[in-house]
Design a protein around this motif. Structure first.
Motif, PDB file in Angstrom:
ATOM      1  N   VAL A  67      -6.578  -4.243   9.683  1.00  8.79           N
ATOM      2  CA  VAL A  67      -6.653  -3.656  11.028  1.00  8.79           C
ATOM      3  C   VAL A  67      -7.392  -2.318  11.001  1.00  8.79           C
ATOM      4  N   LEU A  68      -7.161  -1.520   9.958  1.00  9.67           N
ATOM      5  CA  LEU A  68      -7.759  -0.188   9.875  1.00  9.67           C
ATOM      6  C   LEU A  68      -9.073  -0.172   9.091  1.00  9.67           C
ATOM      7  N   SER A  69      -9.485  -1.325   8.624  1.00  5.68           N
ATOM      8  CA  SER A  69     -10.741  -1.470   7.859  1.00  5.68           C
ATOM      9  C   SER A  69     -10.770  -0.555   6.632  1.00  5.68           C
ATOM     10  N   ILE A  70      -9.680  -0.590   5.875  1.00  4.21           N
ATOM     11  CA  ILE A  70      -9.612   0.167   4.626  1.00  4.21           C
ATOM     12  C   ILE A  70      -9.083  -0.755   3.524  1.00  4.21           C
ATOM     13  N   HIS A  71      -9.262  -0.356   2.295  1.00  2.00           N
ATOM     14  CA  HIS A  71      -8.788  -1.138   1.161  1.00  2.00           C
ATOM     15  C   HIS A  71      -7.293  -0.893   0.966  1.00  2.00           C
ATOM     16  N   PRO A  72      -6.529  -1.921   0.601  1.00  2.00           N
ATOM     17  CA  PRO A  72      -5.098  -1.717   0.343  1.00  2.00           C
ATOM     18  C   PRO A  72      -4.835  -0.621  -0.698  1.00  2.00           C
ATOM     19  N   GLN A  73      -5.766  -0.446  -1.626  1.00  2.00           N
ATOM     20  CA  GLN A  73      -5.602   0.593  -2.648  1.00  2.00           C
ATOM     21  C   GLN A  73      -5.579   1.992  -2.010  1.00  2.00           C
ATOM     22  N   THR A  74      -6.312   2.153  -0.919  1.00  2.00           N
ATOM     23  CA  THR A  74      -6.298   3.426  -0.197  1.00  2.00           C
ATOM     24  C   THR A  74      -4.895   3.709   0.340  1.00  2.00           C
ATOM     25  N   TYR A  78       4.656  -4.529   9.430  1.00  4.13           N
ATOM     26  CA  TYR A  78       3.324  -4.939   9.004  1.00  4.13           C
ATOM     27  C   TYR A  78       3.144  -4.865   7.496  1.00  4.13           C
ATOM     28  N   LEU A  79       2.617  -5.944   6.928  1.00  2.47           N
ATOM     29  CA  LEU A  79       2.304  -5.985   5.503  1.00  2.47           C
ATOM     30  C   LEU A  79       1.086  -5.115   5.209  1.00  2.47           C
ATOM     31  N   ILE A  80       0.976  -4.687   3.961  1.00  3.81           N
ATOM     32  CA  ILE A  80      -0.133  -3.828   3.558  1.00  3.81           C
ATOM     33  C   ILE A  80      -1.482  -4.482   3.842  1.00  3.81           C
ATOM     34  N   SER A  81      -1.569  -5.799   3.635  1.00  2.00           N
ATOM     35  CA  SER A  81      -2.841  -6.496   3.864  1.00  2.00           C
ATOM     36  C   SER A  81      -3.229  -6.470   5.338  1.00  2.00           C
ATOM     37  N   VAL A  82      -2.242  -6.577   6.220  1.00  2.00           N
ATOM     38  CA  VAL A  82      -2.510  -6.547   7.663  1.00  2.00           C
ATOM     39  C   VAL A  82      -2.967  -5.152   8.080  1.00  2.00           C
ATOM     40  N   VAL A  83      -2.257  -4.121   7.614  1.00  2.00           N
ATOM     41  CA  VAL A  83      -2.611  -2.738   7.955  1.00  2.00           C
ATOM     42  C   VAL A  83      -4.016  -2.422   7.443  1.00  2.00           C
ATOM     43  N   ALA A  84      -4.307  -2.817   6.218  1.00  2.93           N
ATOM     44  CA  ALA A  84      -5.621  -2.560   5.633  1.00  2.93           C
ATOM     45  C   ALA A  84      -6.718  -3.232   6.454  1.00  2.93           C
ATOM     46  N   GLU A 137       5.120   6.935   3.874  1.00  2.00           N
ATOM     47  CA  GLU A 137       6.222   6.313   3.146  1.00  2.00           C
ATOM     48  C   GLU A 137       6.626   5.011   3.821  1.00  2.00           C
ATOM     49  N   PRO A 138       5.939   3.915   3.479  1.00  2.00           N
ATOM     50  CA  PRO A 138       6.312   2.635   4.085  1.00  2.00           C
ATOM     51  C   PRO A 138       7.689   2.188   3.592  1.00  2.00           C
ATOM     52  N   SER A 139       8.343   1.372   4.386  1.00  2.00           N
ATOM     53  CA  SER A 139       9.614   0.788   3.961  1.00  2.00           C
ATOM     54  C   SER A 139       9.320  -0.273   2.915  1.00  2.00           C
ATOM     55  N   ARG A 140      10.367  -0.700   2.232  1.00  2.00           N
ATOM     56  CA  ARG A 140      10.228  -1.750   1.220  1.00  2.00           C
ATOM     57  C   ARG A 140      11.281  -2.824   1.480  1.00  2.00           C
ATOM     58  N   THR A 141      10.875  -4.072   1.265  1.00  2.00           N
ATOM     59  CA  THR A 141      11.836  -5.172   1.340  1.00  2.00           C
ATOM     60  C   THR A 141      12.608  -5.208   0.033  1.00  2.00           C
ATOM     61  N   ASP A 142      13.586  -6.086  -0.051  1.00  2.00           N
ATOM     62  CA  ASP A 142      14.344  -6.238  -1.301  1.00  2.00           C
ATOM     63  C   ASP A 142      13.420  -6.627  -2.451  1.00  2.00           C
ATOM     64  N   GLY A 143      12.348  -7.354  -2.124  1.00  2.00           N
ATOM     65  CA  GLY A 143      11.374  -7.751  -3.132  1.00  2.00           C
ATOM     66  C   GLY A 143      10.313  -6.692  -3.369  1.00  2.00           C
ATOM     67  N   LYS A 144      10.512  -5.499  -2.854  1.00  2.00           N
ATOM     68  CA  LYS A 144       9.616  -4.349  -3.035  1.00  2.00           C
ATOM     69  C   LYS A 144       8.274  -4.497  -2.313  1.00  2.00           C
ATOM     70  N   ILE A 145       8.207  -5.348  -1.317  1.00  2.00           N
ATOM     71  CA  ILE A 145       6.982  -5.494  -0.521  1.00  2.00           C
ATOM     72  C   ILE A 145       6.937  -4.370   0.505  1.00  2.00           C
ATOM     73  N   ARG A 146       5.781  -3.696   0.603  1.00  2.00           N
ATOM     74  CA  ARG A 146       5.624  -2.600   1.564  1.00  2.00           C
ATOM     75  C   ARG A 146       5.555  -3.159   2.979  1.00  2.00           C
ATOM     76  N   LEU A 147       6.283  -2.506   3.885  1.00  2.00           N
ATOM     77  CA  LEU A 147       6.209  -2.833   5.310  1.00  2.00           C
ATOM     78  C   LEU A 147       5.982  -1.542   6.079  1.00  2.00           C
ATOM     79  N   TYR A 148       4.988  -1.568   6.954  1.00  2.00           N
ATOM     80  CA  TYR A 148       4.591  -0.394   7.719  1.00  2.00           C
ATOM     81  C   TYR A 148       5.041  -0.528   9.171  1.00  2.00           C
TER      82      TYR A 148
END
Length: 123
Positions: A18-25, A10-16, A36-47
């Motif tokens: 779904v949980l009704s929180i700001h990505p900055q949180t 899950y991308l940060i935007s999707v998690v945010a 500690e979310p995983s990161r893709t090669d492009g440094k994108i957070r995946l949960y």
């Protein structure tokens, strides 16, 4: 097809959303070492689903119980330590039961609340 609980999906935007929180949180939780979310090669957070469940616990502690992030950190560390102890107890119980069946060790396992007391004597 069953999803792996630890698979980062899950991308940060999707998690945010779904949980009704700001990505900055979520970024703050990561900076604080709470998740500690995983990161893709492009440094994108995946949960993973495990990450999401952990974030839900963090939100319950902060929103519903008024715990600050330092307190959340302590609670999560204690929770992990308790899980490690329970795993160790299960391993010791299994080892003792194997030895008892082999005649090497007599063991007594007493269960009280969420802690086990193990007494054994070698022959």
């Amino acid at each position: 097809m069953q999803q792996n609980y630890d698979e980062p999906l899950y991308l940060i935007s999707v998690v945010a959303k779904v949980l009704s929180i700001h990505p900055q949180t979520l970024r703050q939780y990561e900076r604080e070492g709470l998740v500690e979310p995983s990161r893709t090669d492009g440094k994108i957070r995946l949960y993973s689903q495990r990450d999401i469940d952990r974030i839900k616990l963090i939100l319950r502690l902060t929103r519903d119980m008024g715990v600050n992030l330092a307190g959340v950190d302590v609670i999560l560390k204690l929770k992990n330590q308790l899980q490690e102890f329970e795993t160790l107890i299960d391993e010791l119980r299994l080892e003792l039961s194997k030895k008892e069946n082999g005649g090497e060790t007599k063991a007594v396992v007493k269960h009280k609340n969420s802690f086990d007391l193990i007494f054994y004597e070698k022959h």
